[in-house]
Write a protein that holds these residues in place. Sequence first.
Motif, PDB file in Angstrom:
ATOM      1  N   PHE A 168      32.076-102.524 -43.407  1.00 35.33           N
ATOM      2  CA  PHE A 168      32.418-103.489 -42.366  1.00 35.33           C
ATOM      3  C   PHE A 168      32.787-102.787 -41.059  1.00 35.33           C
ATOM      4  CE2 PHE A 168      33.022-106.974 -45.532  1.00 35.33           C
ATOM      5  CZ  PHE A 168      32.382-107.995 -44.825  1.00 35.33           C
ATOM      6  N   LEU A 169      33.527-101.689 -41.163  1.00 33.30           N
ATOM      7  CA  LEU A 169      33.971-101.009 -39.950  1.00 33.30           C
ATOM      8  C   LEU A 169      32.836-100.249 -39.276  1.00 33.30           C
ATOM      9  CD1 LEU A 169      37.565 -99.862 -40.923  1.00 33.30           C
ATOM     10  CD2 LEU A 169      36.816-101.929 -39.734  1.00 33.30           C
ATOM     11  N   VAL A 170      31.840 -99.818 -40.043  1.00 34.07           N
ATOM     12  CA  VAL A 170      30.619 -99.281 -39.433  1.00 34.07           C
ATOM     13  C   VAL A 170      29.933-100.391 -38.633  1.00 34.07           C
ATOM     14  CG1 VAL A 170      28.283 -98.452 -39.921  1.00 34.07           C
ATOM     15  CG2 VAL A 170      30.231 -97.403 -41.075  1.00 34.07           C
ATOM     16  N   ALA A 171      29.854-101.585 -39.220  1.00 36.05           N
ATOM     17  CA  ALA A 171      29.280-102.733 -38.506  1.00 36.05           C
ATOM     18  C   ALA A 171      30.067-103.021 -37.232  1.00 36.05           C
ATOM     19  CB  ALA A 171      29.266-103.964 -39.413  1.00 36.05           C
ATOM     20  N   GLY A 172      31.400-102.922 -37.311  1.00 39.56           N
ATOM     21  CA  GLY A 172      32.233-103.148 -36.136  1.00 39.56           C
ATOM     22  C   GLY A 172      32.001-102.108 -35.057  1.00 39.56           C
ATOM     23  N   LYS A 191      18.206 -98.960 -34.866  1.00 39.00           N
ATOM     24  CA  LYS A 191      17.345 -97.933 -35.453  1.00 39.00           C
ATOM     25  C   LYS A 191      17.722 -96.576 -34.872  1.00 39.00           C
ATOM     26  CE  LYS A 191      13.426-101.102 -36.027  1.00 39.00           C
ATOM     27  NZ  LYS A 191      12.018-101.404 -35.681  1.00 39.00           N
ATOM     28  N   GLY A 192      17.577 -95.542 -35.696  1.00 38.33           N
ATOM     29  CA  GLY A 192      17.836 -94.183 -35.223  1.00 38.33           C
ATOM     30  C   GLY A 192      19.300 -93.838 -35.066  1.00 38.33           C
ATOM     31  N   LEU A 193      20.148 -94.378 -35.931  1.00 41.93           N
ATOM     32  CA  LEU A 193      21.595 -94.128 -35.807  1.00 41.93           C
ATOM     33  C   LEU A 193      21.930 -92.648 -35.935  1.00 41.93           C
ATOM     34  CD1 LEU A 193      23.168 -97.026 -37.934  1.00 41.93           C
ATOM     35  CD2 LEU A 193      22.833 -96.932 -35.468  1.00 41.93           C
ATOM     36  N   PHE A 231      27.200 -95.361 -42.728  1.00 42.56           N
ATOM     37  CA  PHE A 231      26.291 -96.362 -43.295  1.00 42.56           C
ATOM     38  C   PHE A 231      25.744 -95.873 -44.630  1.00 42.56           C
ATOM     39  CE2 PHE A 231      23.478-100.034 -42.242  1.00 42.56           C
ATOM     40  CZ  PHE A 231      22.602 -99.936 -43.321  1.00 42.56           C
ATOM     41  N   CYS A 232      25.312 -94.613 -44.659  1.00 44.61           N
ATOM     42  CA  CYS A 232      24.735 -94.035 -45.883  1.00 44.61           C
ATOM     43  C   CYS A 232      25.768 -93.988 -47.007  1.00 44.61           C
ATOM     44  CB  CYS A 232      24.208 -92.637 -45.584  1.00 44.61           C
ATOM     45  SG  CYS A 232      23.526 -91.786 -47.025  1.00 44.61           S
ATOM     46  N   LEU A 263      37.826 -93.186 -44.399  1.00 48.95           N
ATOM     47  CA  LEU A 263      37.184 -94.056 -45.386  1.00 48.95           C
ATOM     48  C   LEU A 263      35.964 -93.401 -46.029  1.00 48.95           C
ATOM     49  CD1 LEU A 263      37.505 -97.532 -43.635  1.00 48.95           C
ATOM     50  CD2 LEU A 263      38.785 -96.680 -45.600  1.00 48.95           C
ATOM     51  N   ILE A 264      35.257 -92.561 -45.288  1.00 46.73           N
ATOM     52  CA  ILE A 264      34.153 -91.799 -45.881  1.00 46.73           C
ATOM     53  C   ILE A 264      34.688 -90.883 -46.976  1.00 46.73           C
ATOM     54  CG2 ILE A 264      32.493 -89.936 -45.428  1.00 46.73           C
ATOM     55  CD1 ILE A 264      32.005 -91.256 -42.671  1.00 46.73           C
TER      56      ILE A 264
END
Length: 479
Positions: A344-348, A363-365, A376-377, A463-464
């Motif tokens: 969720f926090l990656v989305a944020g 695309k291309g993060l 994301f991964c 978090l990772i």
Amino acid sequence: MENIALATMLLPFIGALLIALMPQRHAKVLCTLFALLATLGMAALAYAYLDSDKTDVTFTLYSYGHTQLFGFVMDRVSLLIGFAVVSLGFLISLYSCGYLTVGNREHPHEGSNRYYALLLVFIGAMAGLTLSSTILGQLLFFEITGGCSWGLIGYYQSPKSLRSALKALLVTHIASIGLYLAAAWLFAKTGTFELTAISQLSDADKLVVFGGVLFAAWGKSAQLPLHMWLPDAMEAPTPVSAYLHAASMVKVGVYIFARAIMSAGTVPHEIGVVGAVMATITMVYGFLMYLPQKDMKRLLAYSTIAQLSYIFLALSLSIFNSKMAFDAGIAYIFNHAYAKSLFFLVAGALSYACGTRMLPQLKGLLRCMPLLGIGFCVAAMAIAGVPPFNGFFSKFPLFAAGFELSHEHWWLLPLLIIALIESVASFAWLLLWFGRTVPGEPSTEVANASAVPMSMKIVLVVLIVMSLISSVIAATWLA
């Protein structure tokens, strides 16, 4: 321990009161400070519990005559889940300091006192709920979290967010009727609200109490037929979505179900059958619903519905005398809270930097925003249950316990096969979106992204790391 537990619960409420009285410029600092103090309080409780050789302790806070109304219980489950929800509350507070600013390209806005005060109240309510030793205490904090969720989901005050907030409030309060019924029935039959009194009930009475708890749990944890509020709740600020809808509010349901199972001694097998079947149906529904989603947060909302079904499945399996299934369910609550919060926090962070969270436009993060690409991964692999990430160490014991039980209860086998297929299909779908968003040439939105604030980056890194090591913490603690 009693004083530390009381302080841990009350500090966020005190912080919320101070924020309400202080100028706006102090709100984010006070929120983060009091959330940190509550986290340190939970850590101190955990240390004291370990120092006493993991001796379970129950304290009475308030009683009327011989009836215990409110109390605290410190054991391996309450302290593990309590630490998760409070520590994530601190991380969300820190993340919000960077997210709720005018630099946010999707919602340029300085966080108000109302936001930070409600967030602290929610943290305090979650601390109280996880530590509560009575069903009346659970009910009190259950209702407080419902009120806070209404305020936080509708925070932006748009017509859509207000409708979503009202829907969440109504559905979860309808669900709370089950907990009212369970509390009333327990008191009528035993003369107390202590959760341990469930073990004194006859099987017929246990069916009533567990039926009420399960209904309340389905509502709070967004399971069929009370799931409809969660996808619409994504109108909330993304830190709220991460905390309420990944780490805390949706975990209330599975937690009160787990607590009741722990307290009951033996549970009628009918509850296990209903829980397992409904979990499997909800799991398939959640998976099918997140397939067409392009909005990253709505996809994660339906994914959360499916993931919570795994926890209900594990806890339902534990009713058939499987300690492994119960421990898998508790570990799943702990591990999923960190992994889904990361997602969720990656989305944020993408919303903040790119102004959108629509997956086809991202695309291309990895080339332009490597931390978000890695996040994301890691989140996708953890949610899908890929080793060595924490999700694997929740799913593996769940399936191991389930297939072991299927030798005696043949009807479990098709449910487990369906769950296994969903798990593999979920991995394939997340892998597909990973391939479309993380590698390759950056899209216009990603190429023109603004910088992500340091406070948000720090939380993502933590978090990772937790998505890798939380399973070790849970396994060591529950051993």
